[in-house]
Write a protein that holds these residues in place. Structure first.
Motif, PDB file in Angstrom:
ATOM      1  N   ALA A 200      32.939  16.980  10.913  1.00  7.65           N
ATOM      2  CA  ALA A 200      32.477  16.606  12.310  1.00  7.65           C
ATOM      3  C   ALA A 200      31.338  17.899  12.309  1.00  7.65           C
ATOM      4  CB  ALA A 200      33.386  17.037  13.305  1.00  7.65           C
ATOM      5  N   SER A 201      30.160  17.541  13.265  1.00  8.40           N
ATOM      6  CA  SER A 201      29.227  18.525  13.603  1.00  8.40           C
ATOM      7  C   SER A 201      28.887  18.522  15.186  1.00  8.40           C
ATOM      8  CB  SER A 201      28.228  18.450  12.786  1.00  8.40           C
ATOM      9  OG  SER A 201      27.192  17.297  13.024  1.00  8.40           O
ATOM     10  N   ALA A 202      28.247  19.525  15.543  1.00  7.95           N
ATOM     11  CA  ALA A 202      27.650  19.480  16.773  1.00  7.95           C
ATOM     12  C   ALA A 202      26.060  19.722  16.754  1.00  7.95           C
ATOM     13  CB  ALA A 202      28.261  20.652  17.726  1.00  7.95           C
TER      14      ALA A 202
ATOM     15  N   SER B  94      29.221   7.290   8.653  1.00  9.34           N
ATOM     16  CA  SER B  94      29.217   8.174  10.021  1.00  9.34           C
ATOM     17  C   SER B  94      29.145   7.732  11.138  1.00  9.34           C
ATOM     18  CB  SER B  94      27.880   9.311   9.727  1.00  9.34           C
ATOM     19  OG  SER B  94      26.659   8.515   9.799  1.00  9.34           O
ATOM     20  N   ILE B  95      29.537   8.311  12.266  1.00  9.20           N
ATOM     21  CA  ILE B  95      29.479   7.847  13.560  1.00  9.20           C
ATOM     22  C   ILE B  95      29.051   8.706  14.449  1.00  9.20           C
ATOM     23  CG2 ILE B  95      31.707   8.119  14.066  1.00  9.20           C
ATOM     24  CD1 ILE B  95      31.815   5.587  15.405  1.00  9.20           C
ATOM     25  N   SER B  96      28.165   8.189  15.338  1.00 10.84           N
ATOM     26  CA  SER B  96      27.770   9.209  16.510  1.00 10.84           C
ATOM     27  C   SER B  96      28.422   9.090  17.726  1.00 10.84           C
ATOM     28  CB  SER B  96      26.216   8.996  17.083  1.00 10.84           C
ATOM     29  OG  SER B  96      25.881   9.260  18.052  1.00 10.84           O
TER      30      SER B  96
ATOM     31  N   ASP C  70      29.538  16.053  18.024  1.00  6.20           N
ATOM     32  CA  ASP C  70      29.111  14.632  18.348  1.00  6.20           C
ATOM     33  C   ASP C  70      28.626  13.689  17.335  1.00  6.20           C
ATOM     34  OD1 ASP C  70      25.614  15.968  19.139  1.00  6.20           O
ATOM     35  OD2 ASP C  70      27.015  16.263  17.507  1.00  6.20           O
ATOM     36  N   TYR C  71      29.187  14.235  15.985  1.00  3.65           N
ATOM     37  CA  TYR C  71      28.736  13.568  15.176  1.00  3.65           C
ATOM     38  C   TYR C  71      29.698  13.728  14.042  1.00  3.65           C
ATOM     39  CZ  TYR C  71      25.464  11.785  11.080  1.00  3.65           C
ATOM     40  OH  TYR C  71      25.052  10.992  10.207  1.00  3.65           O
ATOM     41  N   PHE C  72      30.115  12.399  13.330  1.00  8.66           N
ATOM     42  CA  PHE C  72      31.590  12.539  12.492  1.00  8.66           C
ATOM     43  C   PHE C  72      31.241  11.707  11.204  1.00  8.66           C
ATOM     44  CE2 PHE C  72      34.136  14.377  16.041  1.00  8.66           C
ATOM     45  CZ  PHE C  72      33.237  13.810  17.007  1.00  8.66           C
ATOM     46  N   LEU C  73      31.690  12.260  10.161  1.00 10.25           N
ATOM     47  CA  LEU C  73      31.462  11.684   8.734  1.00 10.25           C
ATOM     48  C   LEU C  73      32.778  11.707   8.029  1.00 10.25           C
ATOM     49  CD1 LEU C  73      29.262  14.239   9.641  1.00 10.25           C
ATOM     50  CD2 LEU C  73      28.115  13.138   7.863  1.00 10.25           C
ATOM     51  N   TRP C  74      32.683  10.656   6.883  1.00 11.36           N
ATOM     52  CA  TRP C  74      33.527  10.700   6.090  1.00 11.36           C
ATOM     53  C   TRP C  74      32.978  10.778   4.778  1.00 11.36           C
ATOM     54  CZ3 TRP C  74      38.863  10.636   6.711  1.00 11.36           C
ATOM     55  CH2 TRP C  74      39.506  10.293   8.078  1.00 11.36           C
ATOM     56  N   TYR C  75      33.694  11.616   3.731  1.00 12.76           N
ATOM     57  CA  TYR C  75      33.430  12.134   2.466  1.00 12.76           C
ATOM     58  C   TYR C  75      34.308  11.402   1.803  1.00 12.76           C
ATOM     59  CZ  TYR C  75      29.120  14.515   3.893  1.00 12.76           C
ATOM     60  OH  TYR C  75      27.734  14.896   4.392  1.00 12.76           O
ATOM     61  N   LYS C  76      34.072  11.167   0.474  1.00 15.00           N
ATOM     62  CA  LYS C  76      34.780  10.664  -0.562  1.00 15.00           C
ATOM     63  C   LYS C  76      34.717  11.601  -1.655  1.00 15.00           C
ATOM     64  CE  LYS C  76      35.691   6.849  -3.589  1.00 15.00           C
ATOM     65  NZ  LYS C  76      35.078   5.388  -3.815  1.00 15.00           N
ATOM     66  N   LYS C  77      35.645  12.132  -2.415  1.00 11.75           N
ATOM     67  CA  LYS C  77      35.697  13.281  -3.446  1.00 11.75           C
ATOM     68  C   LYS C  77      36.553  13.049  -4.654  1.00 11.75           C
ATOM     69  CE  LYS C  77      35.302  18.278  -4.302  1.00 11.75           C
ATOM     70  NZ  LYS C  77      36.124  17.865  -5.685  1.00 11.75           N
ATOM     71  N   TYR C  78      35.872  12.741  -5.658  1.00  4.88           N
ATOM     72  CA  TYR C  78      36.564  12.743  -6.895  1.00  4.88           C
ATOM     73  C   TYR C  78      36.649  14.140  -7.569  1.00  4.88           C
ATOM     74  CZ  TYR C  78      35.448   7.736  -6.845  1.00  4.88           C
ATOM     75  OH  TYR C  78      35.537   6.291  -6.536  1.00  4.88           O
ATOM     76  N   PRO C  79      37.829  14.134  -8.606  1.00  7.81           N
ATOM     77  CA  PRO C  79      37.789  15.493  -9.021  1.00  7.81           C
ATOM     78  C   PRO C  79      36.550  16.053 -10.103  1.00  7.81           C
ATOM     79  CG  PRO C  79      40.041  14.091  -9.500  1.00  7.81           C
ATOM     80  CD  PRO C  79      38.829  13.201  -8.771  1.00  7.81           C
TER      81      PRO C  79
ATOM     82  N   LEU D 147      36.136   5.578  16.423  1.00  6.40           N
ATOM     83  CA  LEU D 147      35.918   6.964  17.152  1.00  6.40           C
ATOM     84  C   LEU D 147      36.671   6.814  18.362  1.00  6.40           C
ATOM     85  CD1 LEU D 147      35.336   9.818  17.524  1.00  6.40           C
ATOM     86  CD2 LEU D 147      32.909   8.935  18.221  1.00  6.40           C
ATOM     87  N   ASN D 148      37.641   7.381  18.742  1.00  6.92           N
ATOM     88  CA  ASN D 148      38.213   7.491  20.154  1.00  6.92           C
ATOM     89  C   ASN D 148      38.233   8.777  20.900  1.00  6.92           C
ATOM     90  OD1 ASN D 148      40.075   7.767  22.273  1.00  6.92           O
ATOM     91  ND2 ASN D 148      41.635   6.518  21.535  1.00  6.92           N
ATOM     92  N   LYS D 149      36.929   9.098  21.565  1.00  9.11           N
ATOM     93  CA  LYS D 149      36.578  10.471  21.890  1.00  9.11           C
ATOM     94  C   LYS D 149      37.672  10.942  22.757  1.00  9.11           C
ATOM     95  CE  LYS D 149      32.590   8.951  23.328  1.00  9.11           C
ATOM     96  NZ  LYS D 149      31.312   8.893  24.163  1.00  9.11           N
ATOM     97  N   SER D 150      38.411  10.016  23.685  1.00 10.31           N
ATOM     98  CA  SER D 150      39.198  10.564  24.769  1.00 10.31           C
ATOM     99  C   SER D 150      40.408  11.224  24.169  1.00 10.31           C
ATOM    100  CB  SER D 150      39.828   9.580  25.844  1.00 10.31           C
ATOM    101  OG  SER D 150      40.036   8.412  25.138  1.00 10.31           O
ATOM    102  N   ALA D 151      41.132  10.644  22.971  1.00  8.14           N
ATOM    103  CA  ALA D 151      41.981  11.388  22.224  1.00  8.14           C
ATOM    104  C   ALA D 151      41.420  12.316  21.257  1.00  8.14           C
ATOM    105  CB  ALA D 151      42.572  10.023  21.514  1.00  8.14           C
TER     106      ALA D 151
END
Lengths: 115, 119
Positions: free
Chosen positions: A92-94, A49-51, A31-40, A66-70
């Motif tokens: 993602a996390s619950a 993030s988005i709920s 129910d919670y989604f995030l994007w992270y960026k990583k350098y070497p 976010l497209n929950k149905s898909a």
């Protein structure tokens, strides 16, 4: 059993254009989604993030859809800049009783923004 | 003024040795984590502590023992190191927002990682 998938290991975009990074998940409890960026040689850095109660969240050049149905989310970066070149992880996390935030990560997409 | 710091950044050691990785956060967060990134770049959670209490313990060999002396510290001790333990270990922390019996999730902040090489 990869619950969060990023099917594109790499993406190359020209400077100034839009970068679209995609992510799919299988666990409907997320129910919670995030994007992270990583350098070497650095740790992942939180981007946006988005709920699950929303379908869009915007922060400057970064927008997450976010497209929950898909069971699909995407990160749009516009305009793309050379400094955006990095590996992008979807996570993602619950909700969990007792606290904590167990993030399940995708395998990452290497974004290269070319001049 | 580093938010989440872990030491050492690089660790090379022989099989069979015991080693520790230290982590400290100055963000005032009440939850801390250890994640492992293996050679295939999968980032997976190992442990999570909330207010010094273990709340998440994934399927990790019991040679790995986390210790949280206080809310700001979560150290990882590894006994009898094996070749397969070679990976990058990331410490992280987050702030939980309690809503009844469940905690709303917030973003986790990561340290710079410790690259462990077992030879």
């Amino acid at each position: 059993d990869q619950q969060v998938k990023q099917n594109s290991p790499s993406l190359s975009v020209q400077e100034g254009r839009i970068s679209i990074l995609n992510c799919d998940y299988t666990n409907s409890m997320f129910d919670y989604f995030l994007w992270y960026k990583k350098y070497p040689a650095e740790g992942p850095t939180f981007l946006i993030s988005i709920s699950s109660i929303k379908d869009k969240n915007e922060d400057g050049r970064f927008t997450v859809f976010l497209n929950k149905s898909a069971k699909h989310l995407s990160l749009h970066i516009v305009p793309s800049q050379p400094g955006d070149s990095a590996v992008y992880f979807c996570a993602a996390s619950a909700r969990q009783a007792g606290g904590g935030n167990k993030l399940t990560f995708g395998t990452g997409t290497q974004l290269k923004v070319e001049l | 003024d580093t938010a989440v710091s872990q030491t050492p950044k690089y660790l090379v050691t022989q099989m069979g040795n015991d080693k520790s990785i230290k982590c400290e956060q100055n963000l005032g967060h009440d939850t801390m984590y250890w994640y492992k990134q293996d050679s295939k770049k999968f980032l997976k959670i190992m442990f999570s502590y909330n207010n010094k209490e273990l709340i998440i313990n994934e399927t990790v060999p019991n040679r790995f023992s986390p210790k949280s002396p206080d809310k700001a510290h979560l150290n990882l001790h590894i006994n009898s190191l094996e070749l397969g333990d070679s990976a990058v270990y990331f410490c992280a922390s987050s702030k939980g927002i309690n809503r009844g019996r469940r905690t709303m999730n917030t973003e986790a902040f990561f340290g710079q990682g410790t690259r462990l090489t077992v030879v």
